[in-house]
Motif scaffolding. Structure first.
Motif, short mmCIF file in Angstrom:
data_model
loop_
_atom_site.label_atom_id
_atom_site.label_comp_id
_atom_site.label_asym_id
_atom_site.label_seq_id
_atom_site.Cartn_x
_atom_site.Cartn_y
_atom_site.Cartn_z
N VAL A 151 0.86 -1.22 -0.40
CA VAL A 151 0.09 0.55 -0.08
C VAL A 151 0.88 1.49 0.16
CG1 VAL A 151 -1.56 1.37 1.23
CG2 VAL A 151 -1.83 -0.60 0.92
N ALA A 152 2.03 1.34 0.79
CA ALA A 152 3.02 2.58 1.26
C ALA A 152 3.44 2.43 -0.32
CB ALA A 152 3.38 2.35 1.73
N PHE A 153 4.27 1.74 -1.04
CA PHE A 153 4.36 1.52 -2.24
C PHE A 153 3.59 1.99 -3.44
CE2 PHE A 153 5.33 -0.11 -6.72
CZ PHE A 153 6.51 0.47 -7.15
N VAL A 154 2.22 1.70 -3.32
CA VAL A 154 1.56 2.16 -4.81
C VAL A 154 0.79 3.54 -4.06
CG1 VAL A 154 -0.93 1.74 -5.27
CG2 VAL A 154 0.20 -0.30 -4.76
N ALA A 155 0.85 3.82 -3.28
CA ALA A 155 1.01 5.01 -2.88
C ALA A 155 1.72 6.19 -3.22
CB ALA A 155 0.46 5.40 -0.98
N LEU A 156 2.82 5.84 -2.66
CA LEU A 156 4.23 6.70 -2.94
C LEU A 156 4.09 7.00 -5.17
CD1 LEU A 156 6.81 8.35 -2.85
CD2 LEU A 156 8.02 6.14 -2.79
N PHE A 157 3.70 5.31 -5.91
CA PHE A 157 3.39 5.79 -6.70
C PHE A 157 2.87 6.48 -7.87
CE2 PHE A 157 2.22 4.01 -10.70
CZ PHE A 157 3.03 3.59 -11.54
N PHE A 158 1.39 6.75 -6.86
CA PHE A 158 1.01 7.25 -7.51
C PHE A 158 0.73 8.80 -7.25
CE2 PHE A 158 -1.90 3.54 -8.10
CZ PHE A 158 -2.47 3.76 -9.67
N PHE A 159 1.57 9.34 -6.25
CA PHE A 159 1.89 10.68 -5.33
C PHE A 159 2.62 11.02 -6.69
CE2 PHE A 159 4.88 13.53 -3.50
CZ PHE A 159 4.17 14.10 -3.02
N VAL A 160 3.93 10.60 -6.98
CA VAL A 160 4.96 10.56 -7.96
C VAL A 160 3.98 11.15 -9.22
CG1 VAL A 160 6.75 9.92 -9.30
CG2 VAL A 160 6.78 9.78 -6.79
N ILE A 161 3.65 10.01 -9.22
CA ILE A 161 2.44 10.21 -10.62
C ILE A 161 1.52 11.38 -10.91
CG2 ILE A 161 1.11 8.88 -12.64
CD1 ILE A 161 4.17 7.97 -12.15
N ASP A 162 1.23 11.44 -9.69
CA ASP A 162 0.30 12.84 -9.57
C ASP A 162 1.57 14.69 -9.87
OD1 ASP A 162 -2.26 14.23 -8.94
OD2 ASP A 162 -1.50 14.18 -7.25
N LEU A 163 2.28 14.07 -9.60
CA LEU A 163 2.66 15.59 -9.16
C LEU A 163 3.74 15.70 -10.16
CD1 LEU A 163 4.46 17.46 -6.82
CD2 LEU A 163 5.83 15.27 -7.06
N GLY A 164 3.82 14.81 -11.11
CA GLY A 164 4.47 14.99 -12.86
C GLY A 164 3.23 15.06 -13.54
N ILE A 165 2.32 14.91 -12.87
CA ILE A 165 0.90 15.26 -13.89
C ILE A 165 0.98 16.47 -13.45
CG2 ILE A 165 -1.30 14.96 -14.77
CD1 ILE A 165 -1.28 11.98 -14.59
N THR A 166 0.39 17.32 -12.45
CA THR A 166 0.73 18.89 -12.01
C THR A 166 2.17 19.32 -12.50
OG1 THR A 166 -0.69 17.67 -10.24
CG2 THR A 166 0.36 19.58 -10.56
N GLN A 167 2.94 18.91 -12.29
CA GLN A 167 3.63 19.54 -12.93
C GLN A 167 3.74 19.93 -14.21
OE1 GLN A 167 6.65 21.33 -11.36
NE2 GLN A 167 5.86 20.82 -9.72
N VAL A 168 3.48 19.14 -14.95
CA VAL A 168 3.52 19.12 -16.73
C VAL A 168 2.19 19.70 -17.36
CG1 VAL A 168 2.67 17.35 -19.34
CG2 VAL A 168 4.56 17.10 -17.22
N LEU A 169 1.38 19.83 -16.54
CA LEU A 169 -0.43 20.81 -16.96
C LEU A 169 0.51 21.82 -16.16
CD1 LEU A 169 -2.90 18.83 -15.36
CD2 LEU A 169 -1.85 19.40 -17.23
N ASN A 170 1.19 23.02 -15.29
CA ASN A 170 1.37 23.99 -15.52
C ASN A 170 2.48 24.35 -16.09
OD1 ASN A 170 0.00 23.97 -13.01
ND2 ASN A 170 1.16 22.77 -11.38
N LEU A 171 3.01 23.35 -17.17
CA LEU A 171 3.85 24.36 -18.31
C LEU A 171 2.86 25.29 -18.71
CD1 LEU A 171 6.92 21.89 -18.55
CD2 LEU A 171 6.66 24.11 -17.02
N PHE A 172 1.04 24.52 -19.00
CA PHE A 172 0.73 25.36 -19.77
C PHE A 172 -0.27 26.24 -19.62
CE2 PHE A 172 1.05 21.12 -20.91
CZ PHE A 172 1.35 20.70 -22.61
#
Length: 55
Positions: free
Chosen positions: A34-55
């Motif tokens: 559960v901790a690994f999956v939560a960390l994985f999705f946190f990193v993915i969400d952070l990456g998507i947020t950074q990509v969307l903030n570029l626009f």
């Protein structure tokens, strides 16, 4: 209804429950997964947020 409950009771007697050491091992595995999956999705969400903030 009573037949169903009788069948459930009969099936529950066939169940083998984990011992203390197995239960601890399973619990640690579940928490780590559960901790690994939560960390994985946190990193993915952070990456998507950074990509969307570029626009």
């Amino acid at each position: 209804m009573f037949k169903f409950l009788k069948d459930v009771s009969r099936e529950m007697k066939k169940v083998t429950w984990p011992k203390g050491k197995e239960l601890s091992s399973y619990t640690i595995t579940v928490i780590a997964t559960v901790a690994f999956v939560a960390l994985f999705f946190f990193v993915i969400d952070l990456g998507i947020t950074q990509v969307l903030n570029l626009f």
